[in-house]
Design an enzyme around this catalytic site. Structure first.
Site, PDB file in Angstrom:
ATOM      1  N   HIS A  79     -35.122  -1.145 -24.093  1.00 25.26           N
ATOM      2  CA  HIS A  79     -35.560  -0.907 -25.455  1.00 25.26           C
ATOM      3  C   HIS A  79     -36.540   0.245 -25.596  1.00 25.26           C
ATOM      4  CE1 HIS A  79     -36.266  -1.952 -29.587  1.00 25.26           C
ATOM      5  NE2 HIS A  79     -37.543  -2.223 -29.404  1.00 25.26           N
TER       6      HIS A  79
ATOM      7  N   ARG B  77     -43.316  -9.170 -25.054  1.00 24.18           N
ATOM      8  CA  ARG B  77     -41.884  -9.033 -24.755  1.00 24.18           C
ATOM      9  C   ARG B  77     -41.545  -9.132 -23.267  1.00 24.18           C
ATOM     10  NH1 ARG B  77     -40.686  -4.068 -28.998  1.00 24.18           N
ATOM     11  NH2 ARG B  77     -40.523  -5.402 -30.830  1.00 24.18           N
TER      12      ARG B  77
ATOM     13  N   LEU C 270     -30.017  -4.538 -30.942  1.00 18.90           N
ATOM     14  CA  LEU C 270     -31.254  -5.297 -31.080  1.00 18.90           C
ATOM     15  C   LEU C 270     -31.159  -6.460 -32.072  1.00 18.90           C
ATOM     16  CD1 LEU C 270     -34.156  -5.142 -30.028  1.00 18.90           C
ATOM     17  CD2 LEU C 270     -34.735  -3.948 -32.137  1.00 18.90           C
TER      18      LEU C 270
ATOM     19  N   ARG D  25     -45.494  -2.539 -24.285  1.00 16.21           N
ATOM     20  CA  ARG D  25     -45.832  -2.312 -25.689  1.00 16.21           C
ATOM     21  C   ARG D  25     -45.626  -3.580 -26.506  1.00 16.21           C
ATOM     22  NH1 ARG D  25     -42.944  -1.347 -30.189  1.00 16.21           N
ATOM     23  NH2 ARG D  25     -40.968  -0.850 -29.193  1.00 16.21           N
TER      24      ARG D  25
ATOM     25  N   GLN E 246     -39.548  -1.129 -21.030  1.00 14.54           N
ATOM     26  CA  GLN E 246     -39.502  -2.415 -21.736  1.00 14.54           C
ATOM     27  C   GLN E 246     -38.072  -2.879 -21.981  1.00 14.54           C
ATOM     28  OE1 GLN E 246     -40.760  -3.111 -26.112  1.00 14.54           O
ATOM     29  NE2 GLN E 246     -42.345  -4.070 -24.879  1.00 14.54           N
TER      30      GLN E 246
ATOM     31  N   PHE F 290     -46.013 -11.402 -35.250  1.00 14.16           N
ATOM     32  CA  PHE F 290     -45.191 -10.793 -34.223  1.00 14.16           C
ATOM     33  C   PHE F 290     -45.768 -11.135 -32.860  1.00 14.16           C
ATOM     34  CE2 PHE F 290     -42.071  -7.138 -33.812  1.00 14.16           C
ATOM     35  CZ  PHE F 290     -41.228  -7.579 -34.809  1.00 14.16           C
TER      36      PHE F 290
ATOM     37  N   HIS G 218     -36.301  -5.411 -24.161  1.00 11.16           N
ATOM     38  CA  HIS G 218     -36.522  -6.301 -25.292  1.00 11.16           C
ATOM     39  C   HIS G 218     -35.805  -7.609 -24.983  1.00 11.16           C
ATOM     40  CE1 HIS G 218     -36.570  -7.920 -29.339  1.00 11.16           C
ATOM     41  NE2 HIS G 218     -37.339  -6.923 -29.739  1.00 11.16           N
TER      42      HIS G 218
ATOM     43  N   GLU H 260     -37.479  -9.047 -33.342  1.00 11.54           N
ATOM     44  CA  GLU H 260     -38.488 -10.039 -32.978  1.00 11.54           C
ATOM     45  C   GLU H 260     -38.934 -10.841 -34.206  1.00 11.54           C
ATOM     46  OE1 GLU H 260     -41.239  -8.308 -30.272  1.00 11.54           O
ATOM     47  OE2 GLU H 260     -42.830  -9.720 -30.751  1.00 11.54           O
TER      48      GLU H 260
END
Lengths: 262, 629
Positions: free
Chosen positions: B388, B322, B263, B423, B247, B121, B249, B266
């Site tokens: 997000h 991100r 979404l 994050r 954040q 990730f 995304h 990822e």
């Protein structure tokens, strides 16, 4: 029939003009409604809604709630088919409103389109499309839907082979939306039947190699309201928005009971 | 109020997502009477939407992984603004929480030898995310829900009452916290179905309400995310930190309009998917910031070799944190190299065989097929940034999750500090479990040490009831949905992914105007299941929290993580030492600067000196020894 829309707009509390996107077509949405404060019986309200073919039924309901009638009541949460809040009967079939596209409901040949929306059947209606889910969850809880093991707990993870894990993969996809259970004709007439969703969630543990309480759950499902009520109509499998082979899972539980093997 | 329904508990948890349920389980295991109250049905919380996995340095996929590496990645991802103690606890405890979840019955994808499989990730040095296909959040919630059911059945066997130790109040909204002096005494709310009011008397309240995304127009968040816990904390006198960090995304759906913002996990990039612009170029190679140059590949050949040989190659830049990827996409679209519908292309179809895509990314395959009529095994997806996650939240003690208000605790997205300015993917589900557990234990311990029990004052109840009923007597005739749409547009346009002082000043003017109008909003119908009324009450929270975001963002004159200032594009080490703290006053929100607690020496020593130079000031570096030089 379209009185609710006009009245609400005239009252002023829905004063702002609703947006109509380019390329929108107008469809008729017939909703089965019930307000326990005023209604003795459910009634039908009909609305004209401008919408894009790529819209989902949930978007149509939002349009109505936001711009036409702020009291229209239904559940929704994630809006893309993973939380399982917005199961409803759309044109007579149990679906998630967030996963049905308008273009798949359009009447062909230039004819006008009417979409009917009702609450899922077999559970008491609280208001409009919102039903009491408690009987559904009660059946779910009754099958002991949690891992039971009697040895010492591992310090880290239990080892599970890919094949053992695959054995119950399908039934772990359940989102507890009740689309299967409330599409089952047996459940409609005999509410004491556990229903497909509870059996799916029992299946998940009965066929989990880590679990040691398959016999306990099989005993529960061998009950008069258990799996033997299933008449294999496949409504549940057709209704499942997650594509779970529900009827197959029920058959596997029946077979496990007959041959006492998991 | 004779008709008021009253309940008494030791610990009240608000929110039934991952953090709330883990907290409730822990409090129950500590032997205190616990309740969970949630806006949705039990088991439907926003956590179900998490797709990729749970980050935990178990080392199943790469034995070199351990908590120190995870800690480093988390601090880098948050641009060192993280509360280091939270990042440390999180990295150390996440593996135990995953293994514990497995003992609750959670399903995981497995390695060839039957251990929990871990996937790559963004921002994580090793494959670290424990996962179940791309439905990990659903499995996490279901496992915790199942654990709650099993505890309730244990309690029934012991006491004859399923709810004797742990009770769930579903479809119930808390509108105010009640204080006795400066201590928490309970919470006031209403049943969504009947509209009837309910009082929870409890000396400890754990906020686990999630985030604030519904204040933005394009968001991946569900309807619950109206900043309730953030606002409840503010009104009870607690402070919020890091609210300027939101954040976006990088990969949300952009087409068709009805699904904009949903979404795209990822994991698509973790499993080999690449980003291309309208010219077919893998543009991310042009956006690797200097602080990450030594970790990310310069060219496609090296990036592609990394999947098979991570030891000898640097990572593909699609797997940057991100914030970096979202900004890059934004720049490409602004430069005219976007897709038809204002996004860029995310392609996995040319990277993996079709059956492999269907196996690894089944939910994405269905989502695009059903909602956008796109077959991701044959063609690229169109994606763009979507709001997000909020890094900011209630300022808490890292070890106990206690806020500055006695009896008030917070865990999960509603708490602040853990993720710093940005994050990492996968660090949310682990955060929920690590700090949910700590909040449950912290609250139970707090209750045990009380000598007198706080009592909610009757006048506070009357005030809470009055506040909740205001929307029925609003005089403006304005519809709460109109205000909500205007708020979302303002936050999206003026306090979004790229910010400037002028736009945020305009946002604050807009928010002040919306706040005035919100006070006079009108709802029709009665209290029984009335969505318009519910939104009118949620709107109060969204406006308060949005003001925190805008005010803090205006003050922070640098760019870092989830806060990008077009007028202050550089990251400034002096700002790293400063937290912006929001508090509520009678007229709105005040923001004050507060020095950041210095990072403990042994944790600092986990980094190379040259890396620390990129983030810390000269003062901070003097006399400290990183490894190497």
């Amino acid at each position: 029939m379209s009185a609710p829309a006009e009245e609400k707009t005239a009252s002023g509390s829905r004063g702002s003009e609703p947006p109509v996107p380019d390329g929108a077509i107008t469809v008729t949405v017939k909703i089965r409604r019930f307000n326990p404060e005023f209604d003795d019986e459910p009634r039908w309200d009909t609305f004209e809604v401008p919408a894009l073919p790529s819209d989902r039924v949930l978007n149509l309901l939002h349009y109505l709630k936001w711009y036409v009638d702020g009291t229209l009541t239904f559940r929704r949460s994630c809006a893309h088919g993973i939380c399982g809040s917005d199961a409803m009967r759309i044109n007579g079939v149990n679906r998630l409103a967030c996963k049905v596209l308008l273009k798949d409901l359009l009447a062909g040949g230039g004819k006008a389109t009417t979409i009917t929306i009702e609450p899922i059947k077999g559970l008491p209606v609280h208001k409009d499309l919102l039903v009491d889910m408690e009987p559904f969850f009660e059946a779910y809880r009754a099958v002991k839907p949690y891992l039971i093991s009697y040895g010492n707990e591992p310090t880290r993870e239990r080892i599970q082979s890919a094949a053992d894990r695959e054995r119950f993969d399908d039934t772990t996809k359940c989102i507890l939306c009740a689309a299967c259970t409330t599409s089952c004709p047996v459940y409609w007439t005999e509410g004491s039947y556990f229903g497909p969703a509870a059996i799916v969630n029992a299946h998940r543990f009965i066929f989990d190699s880590r679990d040691e309480a398959a016999e306990e759950r099989l005993d529960i499902l061998n009950d008069v309201d258990g799996v033997w009520r299933c008449r294999t109509t496949f409504n549940c499998t057709d209704a499942c928005p997650r594509g779970i082979q529900v009827t197959k899972a029920i058959q596997e539980v029946k077979r496990a009971l007959l041959f006492k093997r998991t | 109020m004779p008709e008021l329904e009253r309940h008494e508990f030791d610990v009240l948890v608000i929110g039934a997502g991952g953090a709330g349920l883990r907290a409730a389980i822990e409090a129950r295991e500590h032997g205190v009477r616990t309740a969970v109250v949630c806006k949705s049905l039990f088991g439907k919380a926003h956590t179900v939407m998490a797709e990729g996995g749970i980050a935990a340095a178990m080392g199943n996929a790469n034995a070199s992984d351990d908590w120190r590496v995870h800690f480093r990645d988390t601090m880098r991802g948050g641009k060192f603004l993280n509360n280091w103690r939270m990042a440390e606890l999180h990295a150390r405890e996440a593996p135990d929480r995953v293994w514990e979840l497995e003992t609750y019955g959670a399903l995981f994808d497995r390695t060839a030898d039957g251990r929990i499989s871990q996937r790559n990730f963004g921002g994580h040095e090793y494959p670290r995310l424990a996962h179940v296909g791309d439905r990990t959040g659903l499995e996490l919630i279901r496992s915790l829900q199942q654990k709650v059911v099993s505890l309730q059945q244990e309690d029934f066997a012991r006491t004859g009452d399923h709810e004797s130790a742990l009770r769930v109040f579903a479809e119930c909204t808390v509108t105010d916290l009640l204080l006795d002096g400066d201590r928490i005494a309970g919470a006031f709310g209403y049943w969504r179905e009947s509209g009837r009011f309910v009082l929870f008397t409890a000396p400890a309240v754990i906020l686990a309400t999630g985030g604030i995304g519904k204040s933005f127009k394009v968001t991946s968040n569900s309807w619950e995310y109206t900043g309730d816990g953030h606002a409840l904390a503010l009104r009870a006198g607690a402070s919020l930190i890091n609210m300027e960090f939101v954040q976006f995304h990088p990969t949300g759906m952009v087409w068709p309009p009805s699904v904009k913002g949903i979404l795209v996990t990822e994991s698509v990039r973790g499993d080999g998917g690449v980003l291309r612009n309208s010219e077919g170029s893998r543009f991310m190679f042009g956006y690797v910031p200097s602080v990450f140059k030594d970790k990310y590949a310069d060219d496609e050949a090296e990036a592609d070799r990394w999947y098979a040989d991570p030891e000898n190659n640097r990572r593909p830049p699609e797997l940057l944190p991100r914030d970096e990827v979202a900004r890059a996409i934004n720049s490409e679209v602004k430069a005219g190299r976007g897709s038809e519908h204002g996004g860029v292309f995310l392609d996995v179809s040319t990277r993996l065989p079709a059956e492999e895509i269907e196996r690894r990314l089944p939910s994405m395959h269905h989502q695009f097929k059903e909602l956008a009529d796109v077959d991701i095994t044959a063609e690229p997806m169109e994606v763009g940034p979507t709001c997000h996650y909020v890094m900011g939240g209630v300022e808490v003690d890292p070890d106990t999750a206690a806020s500055s208000v006695p009896g008030l605790f917070a865990a999960g997205e509603v708490s602040g500090g853990m993720h710093g300015s940005n994050r990492l993917g996968g660090n949310s589900l682990s955060d929920l479990l690590v700090f949910g557990r700590r909040a449950g234990a912290g609250a139970a311990e707090y209750v045990r040490t009380l000598t007198t029990r706080p009592v909610p004052p009757e006048q506070a109840l009357a005030a809470a009831e009055h506040t909740a009923l205001v929307p029925f007597s609003g005089a403006s005739g304005e519809n709460p949905y109109t205000l909500h749409v205007e708020l979302q547009q303002a936050m999206n346009d003026l306090v979004g992914i790229i910010r400037t002082a002028g736009e945020m000043e305009r946002a604050l003017e807009r928010l002040a105007e919306l706040r005035r109008r919100a006070e006079a909003v009108t709802v029709e119908g009665h209290r029984q299941f009335n969505p318009g009324w519910h939104l009118a009450l949620d709107l109060r929270n969204m406006l308060l929290v949005s003001e925190c975001v805008a005010r803090a963002a205006l003050l922070r004159t640098e760019s870092r993580g989830g806060h990008t200032r077009d007028d202050h594009p550089r990251m400034d080490p002096d700002w790293r030492r400063t937290l912006l703290v929001c508090r509520a006053t009678a007229d709105g929100v005040t923001v004050t600067e507060q020095p950041q607690v210095p990072i403990r020496d042994d944790l600092l020593a986990l980094f190379e000196h040259t890396e620390l130079q990129k983030y810390l000031t000269g003062d901070e570096l003097t006399g400290r020894s990183g490894t190497g030089s």
